[in-house]
Design a protein around this motif. Structure first.
Motif, mmCIF file in Angstrom:
data_model
loop_
_atom_site.group_PDB
_atom_site.id
_atom_site.type_symbol
_atom_site.label_atom_id
_atom_site.label_comp_id
_atom_site.label_asym_id
_atom_site.label_seq_id
_atom_site.Cartn_x
_atom_site.Cartn_y
_atom_site.Cartn_z
ATOM 1 N N UNK A 349 0.829 -1.209 0.000
ATOM 2 C CA UNK A 349 0.000 0.000 0.000
ATOM 3 C C UNK A 349 0.861 1.256 0.000
ATOM 4 N N UNK A 350 1.990 1.224 0.712
ATOM 5 C CA UNK A 350 2.859 2.396 0.797
ATOM 6 C C UNK A 350 3.507 2.724 -0.536
ATOM 7 N N UNK A 351 3.685 1.722 -1.393
ATOM 8 C CA UNK A 351 4.228 1.971 -2.722
ATOM 9 C C UNK A 351 3.117 2.164 -3.752
ATOM 10 N N UNK A 352 2.051 1.358 -3.654
ATOM 11 C CA UNK A 352 0.996 1.380 -4.660
ATOM 12 C C UNK A 352 0.218 2.682 -4.666
ATOM 13 N N UNK A 353 -0.268 3.112 -3.513
ATOM 14 C CA UNK A 353 -1.175 4.254 -3.494
ATOM 15 C C UNK A 353 -0.476 5.587 -3.777
ATOM 16 N N UNK A 354 0.733 5.845 -3.247
ATOM 17 C CA UNK A 354 1.422 7.060 -3.694
ATOM 18 C C UNK A 354 1.714 7.058 -5.190
ATOM 19 N N UNK A 355 2.051 5.875 -5.739
ATOM 20 C CA UNK A 355 2.308 5.792 -7.178
ATOM 21 C C UNK A 355 1.043 6.076 -7.969
ATOM 22 N N UNK A 356 -0.090 5.539 -7.514
ATOM 23 C CA UNK A 356 -1.367 5.799 -8.193
ATOM 24 C C UNK A 356 -1.729 7.280 -8.108
ATOM 25 N N UNK A 357 -1.519 7.867 -6.935
ATOM 26 C CA UNK A 357 -1.827 9.290 -6.785
ATOM 27 C C UNK A 357 -0.957 10.129 -7.713
ATOM 28 N N UNK A 358 0.320 9.760 -7.823
ATOM 29 C CA UNK A 358 1.194 10.497 -8.736
ATOM 30 C C UNK A 358 0.761 10.367 -10.180
ATOM 31 N N UNK A 359 0.375 9.164 -10.576
ATOM 32 C CA UNK A 359 -0.047 8.936 -11.958
ATOM 33 C C UNK A 359 -1.362 9.630 -12.270
ATOM 34 N N UNK A 360 -2.229 9.741 -11.269
ATOM 35 C CA UNK A 360 -3.557 10.312 -11.486
ATOM 36 C C UNK A 360 -3.623 11.799 -11.121
ATOM 37 N N UNK A 361 -2.476 12.425 -10.893
ATOM 38 C CA UNK A 361 -2.439 13.856 -10.584
ATOM 39 C C UNK A 361 -2.208 14.651 -11.856
ATOM 40 N N UNK A 362 -3.023 15.661 -12.060
ATOM 41 C CA UNK A 362 -2.874 16.548 -13.217
ATOM 42 C C UNK A 362 -2.571 17.964 -12.729
ATOM 43 N N UNK A 363 -1.760 18.661 -13.482
ATOM 44 C CA UNK A 363 -1.388 20.041 -13.157
ATOM 45 C C UNK A 363 -2.071 20.988 -14.137
ATOM 46 N N UNK A 364 -2.723 22.015 -13.584
ATOM 47 C CA UNK A 364 -3.463 22.986 -14.387
ATOM 48 C C UNK A 364 -2.815 24.357 -14.217
ATOM 49 N N UNK A 365 -2.581 25.046 -15.329
ATOM 50 C CA UNK A 365 -2.007 26.397 -15.305
ATOM 51 C C UNK A 365 -3.111 27.409 -15.556
ATOM 52 N N UNK A 366 -3.284 28.315 -14.600
ATOM 53 C CA UNK A 366 -4.319 29.335 -14.716
ATOM 54 C C UNK A 366 -3.857 30.447 -15.655
ATOM 55 N N UNK A 367 -4.783 31.363 -15.976
ATOM 56 C CA UNK A 367 -4.483 32.459 -16.892
ATOM 57 C C UNK A 367 -3.397 33.376 -16.349
ATOM 58 N N UNK A 368 -3.319 33.489 -15.024
ATOM 59 C CA UNK A 368 -2.305 34.365 -14.435
ATOM 60 C C UNK A 368 -0.943 33.678 -14.276
ATOM 61 N N UNK A 369 -0.854 32.449 -14.776
ATOM 62 C CA UNK A 369 0.416 31.739 -14.735
ATOM 63 C C UNK A 369 0.624 30.852 -13.532
ATOM 64 N N UNK A 370 -0.274 30.917 -12.553
ATOM 65 C CA UNK A 370 -0.153 30.058 -11.380
ATOM 66 C C UNK A 370 -0.593 28.636 -11.731
ATOM 67 N N UNK A 371 -0.005 27.681 -11.050
ATOM 68 C CA UNK A 371 -0.339 26.282 -11.311
ATOM 69 C C UNK A 371 -0.949 25.632 -10.077
#
Length: 425
Positions: A349-371
């Motif tokens: 679980x300590x390896x699986x769930x952090x890895x899943x969270x990393x894979x399923x994380x998306x980064x969004x950049x707003x109009x003002x340049x903040x992410x």
């Protein structure tokens, strides 16, 4: 005090140590700037401890060392290790202290179970009530952090999770010396000197092997809940950081009731049905997390399923082991299943769930340049939901215990197991 009350208080202290730090461990490591692989390595410490415990710690409790003294020494040194964890802010000292604590604490969970079973008149009926003390301890230790932590707690505040755990560990060390004397079985005709070896041979029995596999699956799900739940509540649901531990403790409040009822439920439903209900609780809870994250009342209410998840599966497994496994290896047998519940399942679980969270994380950049970043929690929670349903199918189709429930299991002797397995070496 009666023996049951003394054992109840033992469980209060035993689980309060764990409950003090468990919900905040991974968020705290993030605050310290630990990389995902470093967090996973810390999470794997319990796996190492559970494996070592089978061959050494549980062996001592079964053959060489009275169980109550084993608890006292382990909690004393473990408390000192927790102090070291609290004041370590760089990875390697933190990891070293946490690993030492794990090596000492994890075996005490199975040994405390063995002490309870050895001193209860009717373990199947009374263990749930005694083990309920652990639930009470977990809940009680959560509430002080409302005041010790702020709504946006800093790392200096969160380190109190380890200091509080250390104080309780010292108290548990002293209290352990007052417990009923539970001596080892050093010499007996036909008894294998290596208790762990005899316990391992029982995996050759089909129903034990099936339960072993199902326990592994459910332990990954169970430990994954502790890896992701605090971040889910604070980041996605919007619950304040100093209240998340209280919300999570509601599951333990429900566990108090289910532990109290467990003996009667086992008699009515039997081993298999009770365990299936417990695993289905995991599936239901993660499904609600996936689809109702926008409703704080629903998310808070579904924490109550934790009582069913833990009592109806994991506590039932402990009772089943005590009822079916030979008396002279029960500490080692408890350690064998703790290898899954607290060890291998925790590592995966300590390896699986952090890895899943990393894979399923998306980064969004707003109009003002903040992410900003966001985890796809519905997709994440479908993984443990599917795993739970698969475990239910395995248990329903292939788990055939020698008796339907604990009343009949009182008559189980070593000879009722597969002869080649039950025979002493």
């Amino acid at each position: 005090m009666t023996t049951n009350v003394r054992l109840f208080l033992m469980m209060v202290l035993q689980l309060a140590i764990w409950g003090a730090w468990a919900p905040k461990l991974f968020p705290y490591m993030t605050m310290l700037g630990f990389e995902p692989w470093q967090q996973s390595l810390v999470g794997s410490s319990w796996g190492v401890a559970a494996l070592v415990g089978i061959f050494f710690s549980n062996q001592f409790a079964d053959r060489n060392f009275s169980a109550e003294r084993f608890l006292a020494v382990s909690h004393l040194i473990g408390g000192l290790a927790l102090v070291g964890v609290a004041f370590s802010t760089s990875f390697w000292p933190f990891f070293a202290c946490y690993l030492l604590y794990s090596l000492l604490y994890v075996p005490t969970l199975s040994v405390s179970n063995s002490i309870a079973f050895a001193n209860l008149r009717d373990p199947a009926a009374d263990f749930g009530t005694v083990r309920m003390g652990g639930t009470v301890g977990w809940v009680m230790v959560s509430w002080p952090f409302v005041f010790l932590l702020g709504a946006h707690a800093t790392a200096d505040q969160v380190r109190w999770i380890f200091l509080v755990a250390a104080l309780i560990s010292f108290a548990a060390a002293g209290y352990s010396l007052t417990l009923p004397h539970t001596p080892p079985r050093k010499e007996a005709a036909g008894i294998d000197k290596l208790a762990w070896r005899r316990a391992l041979t029982l995996l050759g029995t089909p129903f034990v092997l099936v339960l072993f596999v199902v326990t592994f699956i459910d332990s990954v799900i169970h430990n994954g809940y502790f890896v992701v739940s605090d971040a889910f509540l604070t980041d996605r649901v919007g619950i304040a950081g100093n209240l998340s531990m209280v919300v999570l403790s509601l599951g333990q409040v429900a566990e108090i009731l289910t532990m109290f009822l467990l003996g009667r439920v086992l008699i009515r439903l039997g081993w298999k049905a009770t365990m299936i209900v417990g695993i289905l609780g995991h599936a239901a809870r993660f499904a609600v997390f996936a689809f109702f994250a926008d409703s704080i009342p629903v998310i808070v209410a579904v924490q109550l399923l934790h009582g069913i998840c833990y009592a109806f599966f994991f506590a039932t497994v402990y009772i089943f082991v005590d009822a079916v496994f030979p008396k002279d290896v029960r500490s080692s047998a408890q350690g064998l299943f703790n290898l899954l519940i607290l060890g291998v399942g925790n590592v995966v679980a300590s390896f699986l769930f952090p890895a899943l969270m990393g894979r399923l994380t998306t980064t969004v950049t707003a109009a003002d340049g903040t992410t900003s970043s966001a985890v796809d929690y519905p997709a994440l929670f479908m993984v443990p939901t599917g795993m739970a349903l698969a475990a239910v199918v395995l248990l329903a189709l292939f788990f055939r215990p020698p008796t339907r429930g604990p009343v009949a299991a009182d008559a189980v002797s070593d000879d009722t197991l597969t002869p080649s397995v039950a025979a002493p070496h």
